[in-house]
Design a protein around this motif. Structure first.
Motif, short mmCIF file in Angstrom:
data_model
loop_
_atom_site.label_atom_id
_atom_site.label_comp_id
_atom_site.label_asym_id
_atom_site.label_seq_id
_atom_site.Cartn_x
_atom_site.Cartn_y
_atom_site.Cartn_z
N ASN A 81 5.68 -10.55 -3.78
CA ASN A 81 4.72 -9.64 -4.37
C ASN A 81 5.10 -8.21 -4.00
OD1 ASN A 81 2.21 -8.00 -4.60
ND2 ASN A 81 1.35 -9.96 -5.27
N ALA A 82 5.03 -7.30 -4.96
CA ALA A 82 5.45 -5.91 -4.72
C ALA A 82 4.68 -5.27 -3.58
CB ALA A 82 5.29 -5.10 -6.00
N SER A 83 3.40 -5.60 -3.46
CA SER A 83 2.57 -4.98 -2.42
C SER A 83 3.06 -5.30 -1.02
CB SER A 83 1.11 -5.42 -2.57
OG SER A 83 0.99 -6.83 -2.38
N GLU A 84 3.75 -6.44 -0.85
CA GLU A 84 4.24 -6.81 0.47
C GLU A 84 5.27 -5.81 0.97
OE1 GLU A 84 5.58 -10.86 0.74
OE2 GLU A 84 4.09 -11.55 -0.71
N TYR A 85 6.11 -5.30 0.07
CA TYR A 85 7.12 -4.33 0.47
C TYR A 85 6.47 -3.05 1.00
CZ TYR A 85 10.64 -7.17 -1.94
OH TYR A 85 11.47 -8.18 -2.33
N PHE A 86 5.45 -2.58 0.31
CA PHE A 86 4.81 -1.33 0.72
C PHE A 86 3.99 -1.51 2.00
CE2 PHE A 86 5.68 -0.91 -3.78
CZ PHE A 86 6.25 0.34 -3.83
N LYS A 87 3.40 -2.68 2.16
CA LYS A 87 2.63 -2.95 3.37
C LYS A 87 3.52 -2.93 4.61
CE LYS A 87 -0.34 -6.24 3.05
NZ LYS A 87 -0.95 -7.60 2.96
N VAL A 88 4.71 -3.52 4.48
CA VAL A 88 5.61 -3.62 5.63
C VAL A 88 6.53 -2.41 5.74
CG1 VAL A 88 7.45 -4.99 6.69
CG2 VAL A 88 5.56 -6.14 5.53
N ASN A 89 7.26 -2.10 4.67
CA ASN A 89 8.28 -1.06 4.74
C ASN A 89 7.72 0.35 4.77
OD1 ASN A 89 10.19 -3.09 4.65
ND2 ASN A 89 10.56 -2.89 2.46
N THR A 90 6.58 0.55 4.13
CA THR A 90 6.00 1.90 4.08
C THR A 90 4.90 2.09 5.11
OG1 THR A 90 6.45 1.95 1.68
CG2 THR A 90 5.01 3.65 2.58
N ASP A 91 3.86 1.27 5.03
CA ASP A 91 2.68 1.50 5.88
C ASP A 91 2.97 1.35 7.36
OD1 ASP A 91 1.36 1.91 3.51
OD2 ASP A 91 0.42 -0.06 3.43
N LEU A 92 3.72 0.31 7.74
CA LEU A 92 4.02 0.12 9.16
C LEU A 92 4.92 1.23 9.69
CD1 LEU A 92 4.57 -3.75 9.56
CD2 LEU A 92 2.60 -2.38 10.25
N THR A 93 5.82 1.71 8.85
CA THR A 93 6.69 2.82 9.26
C THR A 93 5.87 4.08 9.49
OG1 THR A 93 8.56 1.88 8.04
CG2 THR A 93 8.69 4.21 8.63
N LYS A 94 4.93 4.34 8.61
CA LYS A 94 4.06 5.51 8.79
C LYS A 94 3.32 5.45 10.12
CE LYS A 94 3.00 6.52 3.90
NZ LYS A 94 1.90 6.58 2.91
N ARG A 95 2.75 4.30 10.42
CA ARG A 95 1.99 4.15 11.66
C ARG A 95 2.88 4.36 12.87
NH1 ARG A 95 -0.42 -1.63 11.17
NH2 ARG A 95 -0.86 -1.23 13.37
N THR A 142 13.33 -0.76 -7.80
CA THR A 142 12.71 -1.99 -7.30
C THR A 142 11.62 -1.65 -6.28
OG1 THR A 142 14.24 -2.23 -5.43
CG2 THR A 142 14.91 -3.19 -7.56
N PRO A 143 10.64 -2.54 -6.10
CA PRO A 143 9.63 -2.30 -5.06
C PRO A 143 10.23 -2.13 -3.66
CG PRO A 143 8.91 -4.03 -6.53
CD PRO A 143 10.33 -3.74 -6.90
N TYR A 144 11.32 -2.86 -3.41
CA TYR A 144 12.01 -2.71 -2.12
C TYR A 144 12.49 -1.27 -1.93
CZ TYR A 144 15.78 -2.87 1.32
OH TYR A 144 16.59 -2.60 2.39
N GLY A 145 13.25 -0.76 -2.89
CA GLY A 145 13.76 0.59 -2.79
C GLY A 145 12.66 1.64 -2.79
N GLN A 146 11.65 1.43 -3.61
CA GLN A 146 10.54 2.38 -3.69
C GLN A 146 9.76 2.43 -2.37
OE1 GLN A 146 8.59 0.74 -7.10
NE2 GLN A 146 10.06 1.61 -8.55
N SER A 147 9.57 1.28 -1.75
CA SER A 147 8.84 1.25 -0.47
C SER A 147 9.63 1.94 0.63
CB SER A 147 8.53 -0.20 -0.08
OG SER A 147 9.71 -0.93 0.21
N LYS A 148 10.95 1.79 0.61
CA LYS A 148 11.80 2.47 1.58
C LYS A 148 11.78 3.98 1.35
CE LYS A 148 13.82 -0.73 4.21
NZ LYS A 148 13.80 -0.68 5.69
N LEU A 149 11.82 4.39 0.09
CA LEU A 149 11.80 5.81 -0.23
C LEU A 149 10.48 6.46 0.18
CD1 LEU A 149 13.05 8.33 -1.49
CD2 LEU A 149 12.12 7.58 -3.70
#
Length: 298
Positions: free
Chosen positions: A61-75, A115-122
């Motif tokens: 699911n696309a949301s999983e990438y943002f939850k892990v790759n984006t949100d956790l990195t921000k925290r 891709t959601p992977y690349g977008q979450s990393k960016l």
């Protein structure tokens, strides 16, 4: 020097921690999924490796990438900014900025991940770069290309099994040039960043010095494995049709795999070598790949 490392159990984490430990660095792994991680936030450097890897089968699911790759990195980065820790090293990806490379990928490219992977990393990169960095701290965004080494299970292993089982490699009609990153060169560059405080903060591509075609890679695998190279030329239109069928039937040969094996993806490492003050990395791409393939044989 004490290193706080996320993603310790992963392929890169295991190799990097072993390498740095051999130089007397103290390594402490933390899990960002554990709510207590902030209580053990004490060290000199954070190396943030943890993340959700790109799923080539496209079942995530696309949301999983943002939850892990984006949100956790921000925290994690927010806590770093308020801490006494000096350096933050974030492992992003070349896929955070480009899914396709026409010529050579440099750090100053206009990002366009698809891709959601690349977008979450960016999004994680953009958050980090939007913050004011306190004096005395350094922040590095590392964009590695395809990483390999002993113990790695990826498309290299898939190609190795094709050669091992004497299955003809069917994609010889595709001529490409792509970059790889051996784990030994990755480890070397990270250690240099850690010990040389003159290296400035910034975004750095990580890649081996040379590029290879997949056909050359198959030949290396064949030579190391002592197997005959059975590559065959099948018209591209047929291969692309088979890949689309694989997408529908969830077969190993799908569009994502074909793209990864045949795409042009040359990545420049000129910036990081300039920062390190070196002309070449310790290991050639061929040496690194041969070491990886030998580990498959064992």
């Amino acid at each position: 020097m004490k290193i706080i490392l996320t993603g310790l159990s992963g392929f890169v984490g295991q190799n990097l921690s072993t390498y740095l430990s051999s130089f007397s660095f103290l390594i402490e792994g933390i899990s960002l999924r554990n709510s207590d991680w902030k209580n053990i936030f004490d060290g000199d450097v954070i190396i943030h490796l943890a993340g959700k890897a790109h799923d080539t089968k496209n079942t995530s699911n696309a949301s999983e990438y943002f939850k892990v790759n984006t949100d956790l990195t921000k925290r994690l980065f927010d806590v770093f900014l308020q801490s006494e820790i000096q350096d933050f090293i974030y492992f992003s990806s070349v896929k955070a900025v480009a899914d396709d490379v026409l010529e050579i990928l440099y750090e100053d490219i206009e990002p366009n991940p698809k891709t959601p992977y690349g977008q979450s990393k960016l999004q994680a990169e953009e958050y980090i770069m939007s913050k004011q960095i306190p004096q005395g701290k350094r922040v590095f965004i590392i964009r590695p290309c395809m990483i390999h080494g002993p113990g790695n299970k990826g498309n290299l292993n898939l190609l190795y099994n094709v050669v091992k089982k004497k299955i003809p490699y069917p994609l010889a009609a595709f001529e490409n040039q792509r970059s790889f990153l051996g784990i030994d060169n990755l480890n070397f560059m990270i250690r240099e960043i850690l010990v040389n405080k003159e290296i400035p903060s910034g975004v750095y591509n990580f890649a081996d010095d040379e590029v290879l075609s997949t056909n050359e890679l198959v030949q290396i695998i064949s030579s190391v494995s002592n197997k005959k190279n059975l590559s065959i030329v099948i018209p591209k239109v047929i291969i692309n049709g088979m890949a689309k069928f694989g997408d529908l039937m969830n077969f190993p040969l799908n569009s994502e795999v074909v793209q990864k094996l045949t795409e042009n993806y040359a990545v420049s490492n000129k910036k990081i070598k300039g920062a390190l003050g070196i002309e070449k990395l310790p290991y050639t791409v061929k040496e690194g790949l041969e070491k990886t393939i030998k580990s498959f044989i064992k």
